[in-house]
Design an enzyme around this catalytic site. Structure first.
Site, PDB file in Angstrom:
ATOM      1  N   ASP A  79      -4.410   2.472 -41.465  1.00 23.32           N
ATOM      2  CA  ASP A  79      -4.631   1.715 -42.703  1.00 23.32           C
ATOM      3  C   ASP A  79      -4.350   2.591 -43.929  1.00 23.32           C
ATOM      4  O   ASP A  79      -4.385   2.107 -45.059  1.00 23.32           O
ATOM      5  CB  ASP A  79      -6.031   1.090 -42.740  1.00 23.32           C
ATOM      6  CG  ASP A  79      -7.139   2.125 -42.754  1.00 23.32           C
ATOM      7  OD1 ASP A  79      -6.853   3.328 -42.619  1.00 23.32           O
ATOM      8  OD2 ASP A  79      -8.320   1.719 -42.908  1.00 23.32           O
ATOM      9  N   SER A  80      -4.010   3.867 -43.697  1.00 24.51           N
ATOM     10  CA  SER A  80      -3.535   4.716 -44.792  1.00 24.51           C
ATOM     11  C   SER A  80      -2.291   4.100 -45.426  1.00 24.51           C
ATOM     12  O   SER A  80      -1.917   4.467 -46.546  1.00 24.51           O
ATOM     13  CB  SER A  80      -3.225   6.128 -44.276  1.00 24.51           C
ATOM     14  OG  SER A  80      -2.418   6.068 -43.113  1.00 24.51           O
ATOM     15  N   GLU A  92     -11.966  13.599 -38.055  1.00 24.85           N
ATOM     16  CA  GLU A  92     -11.310  13.841 -39.357  1.00 24.85           C
ATOM     17  C   GLU A  92     -12.184  14.665 -40.285  1.00 24.85           C
ATOM     18  O   GLU A  92     -13.364  14.340 -40.505  1.00 24.85           O
ATOM     19  CB  GLU A  92     -10.953  12.500 -40.039  1.00 24.85           C
ATOM     20  CG  GLU A  92     -10.325  12.718 -41.420  1.00 24.85           C
ATOM     21  CD  GLU A  92      -9.616  11.517 -42.013  1.00 24.85           C
ATOM     22  OE1 GLU A  92      -9.472  10.477 -41.331  1.00 24.85           O
ATOM     23  OE2 GLU A  92      -9.185  11.631 -43.191  1.00 24.85           O
ATOM     24  N   ASP A 123      -4.646   0.173 -36.416  1.00 21.91           N
ATOM     25  CA  ASP A 123      -5.897   0.589 -37.066  1.00 21.91           C
ATOM     26  C   ASP A 123      -6.600  -0.634 -37.661  1.00 21.91           C
ATOM     27  O   ASP A 123      -6.048  -1.285 -38.566  1.00 21.91           O
ATOM     28  CB  ASP A 123      -5.509   1.567 -38.186  1.00 21.91           C
ATOM     29  CG  ASP A 123      -6.638   2.491 -38.588  1.00 21.91           C
ATOM     30  OD1 ASP A 123      -7.693   2.463 -37.931  1.00 21.91           O
ATOM     31  OD2 ASP A 123      -6.434   3.251 -39.549  1.00 21.91           O
ATOM     32  N   GLU A 126     -13.199   2.842 -37.095  1.00 17.78           N
ATOM     33  CA  GLU A 126     -13.939   3.964 -37.682  1.00 17.78           C
ATOM     34  C   GLU A 126     -15.433   3.778 -37.459  1.00 17.78           C
ATOM     35  O   GLU A 126     -15.929   2.660 -37.432  1.00 17.78           O
ATOM     36  CB  GLU A 126     -13.677   4.028 -39.197  1.00 17.78           C
ATOM     37  CG  GLU A 126     -12.235   4.317 -39.537  1.00 17.78           C
ATOM     38  CD  GLU A 126     -12.015   4.529 -41.034  1.00 17.78           C
ATOM     39  OE1 GLU A 126     -12.992   4.496 -41.822  1.00 17.78           O
ATOM     40  OE2 GLU A 126     -10.840   4.732 -41.414  1.00 17.78           O
ATOM     41  N   LYS A 180      -7.736   1.130 -33.167  1.00 16.79           N
ATOM     42  CA  LYS A 180      -8.651   2.198 -33.595  1.00 16.79           C
ATOM     43  C   LYS A 180      -9.686   1.604 -34.540  1.00 16.79           C
ATOM     44  O   LYS A 180      -9.368   0.722 -35.332  1.00 16.79           O
ATOM     45  CB  LYS A 180      -7.871   3.307 -34.309  1.00 16.79           C
ATOM     46  CG  LYS A 180      -8.759   4.423 -34.881  1.00 16.79           C
ATOM     47  CD  LYS A 180      -7.960   5.627 -35.329  1.00 16.79           C
ATOM     48  CE  LYS A 180      -7.475   5.565 -36.731  1.00 16.79           C
ATOM     49  NZ  LYS A 180      -8.486   5.372 -37.782  1.00 16.79           N
TER      50      LYS A 180
HETATM   51  O1  KIV Z   1      -5.207   5.535 -41.426  1.00 13.28           O
HETATM   52  C1  KIV Z   1      -4.837   6.625 -40.974  1.00 13.28           C
HETATM   53  O2  KIV Z   1      -3.694   7.076 -41.190  1.00 13.28           O
HETATM   54  C2  KIV Z   1      -5.800   7.385 -40.178  1.00 13.28           C
HETATM   55  C3  KIV Z   1      -5.430   8.787 -39.789  1.00 13.28           C
HETATM   56  C4  KIV Z   1      -5.513   9.670 -40.959  1.00 13.28           C
HETATM   57  C5  KIV Z   1      -6.239   9.258 -38.645  1.00 13.28           C
HETATM   58  O3  KIV Z   1      -6.827   6.881 -39.856  1.00 13.28           O
END
Ligand code: KIV
Length: 299
Positions: free
Chosen positions: A43-44, A190, A82, A114, A112
């Site tokens: 989600d970055s 992280e 994510d 969090e 994924k």
């Molecule tokens: O969203 C993302 O890119 C991440 C990584 C930094 C692990 O969660």
């Protein structure tokens, strides 16, 4: 190359895994060609691709659309979608429904989520574990994510390293072990001190992929745009730049604009030709001063 399964990856504990983010078709294909083990559609992308100030506004529709493009560009590495903020917090059912979207609509291999137990306390932790268990029970592999969890940056007091005192370090360890016990096939650590990470590693039986967590983890992940020097927003200390691609891109675009203005582009080799006889006839038809009637041209 044969696509590895999530089970094979889980068993590869101790191997050195390279994971990288990708958010579109060309990036995914180049990352796959370079031979990474896993692609994370993180989600970055909210910050480095969509221009948001944080990952919080990212929607499930945005994630699914881009994850599908990644899958089209990368057949072999495992692709992890994510779950964005708001896509799994409400209930186990919501979490399962959105994880299913990643699998059905985008062709991901896993998702994924969090877990921000450090700041948010026991209730939140229980819920994150419950979400992970529900998704796994639906047959979808889950990668956990502990330490600095950007979706909770506001509650964590900003994008700060976690686990820097004994209370926080125990919390990070507790989060990691809870997600491991829930059945996650791998986990991201992280922004935690290298020594804390190394200590927790002694209890980890699943592959751990670190980002700003030192070198004792089983693998490392970076954001594609940080690694190549494309994104110029805030760069955390762990975001090592392996190239300065933005400079090369700006130079290329400047050269293009310059050559257009100087009438040096396009050159003969960039243009299409026409038979001289056809051209002469065409010129007669469109010659200025004659009444225009394309319909009569060939009658
Ligand atoms: O969203 C993302 O890119 C991440 C990584 C930094 C692990 O969660």
């Amino acid at each position: 190359m044969k696509k590895p399964t999530v089970l094979e990856l889980r068993r590869s504990k101790g191997a050195r895994l390279a994971m990288l983010t990708a958010y579109d078709f060309p990036t995914a294909s180049l990352v796959a060609e370079a031979g990474v083990d896993l692609i994370l559609v993180g989600d970055s992308l909210g910050m480095v691709v969509l221009g948001y100030d944080s990952t919080v506004p990212v929607t499930m529709d945005e994630m699914v659309m881009l994850a599908a493009a990644v899958r089209r560009g990368a057949r072999t590495p495992l692709v992890v979608g994510d779950l964005p903020f708001g896509s799994y917090q409400a209930s186990d059912q919501q979490a399962v429904e959105n994880a299913v979207r990643f699998m059905k609509e985008a062709g991901c291999d896993a998702v994924k989520l969090e877990m921000a137990g450090v700041s948010q306390g026991v209730a939140h932790k229980r819920e994150s574990v419950s979400r992970a268990r529900a998704i796994i029970a639906a047959g979808i592999p889950v990668m956990g994510h502990v330490g600095l969890t950007p979706q909770s940056a506001s509650a964590l007091g900003g994008y700060k390293a976690q686990g820097r005192d004994v209370r926080q370090a125990v919390q990070v360890a507790d989060d990691a072990l809870a997600l491991q016990d829930a059945g996650c096939f791998a986990i991201v650590f992280e922004a935690i001190p290298a020594a804390v990470s190394e200590t927790i590693m002694e209890r980890m039986r699943i592959p751990v992929i670190g980002i700003g967590a030192g070198s004792s983890t089983d693998g490392q992940v970076l954001v594609f745009h940080d690694l190549l020097g494309i994104y110029e927003g805030h760069a955390p200390r762990f975001a090592k730049r392996f190239a300065e691609v933005k400079r090369a891109m700006v130079d290329g675009v400047q050269d293009f604009a310059h050559e257009v203005r100087e009438r040096r582009f396009p050159a003969a080799e960039h243009t299409y030709g026409i038979d001289p006889g056809e051209l002469a006839e065409f010129r007669q038809i469109v010659a200025p001063g004659k009444p225009w009637n394309a319909a009569d041209a060939f009658s």
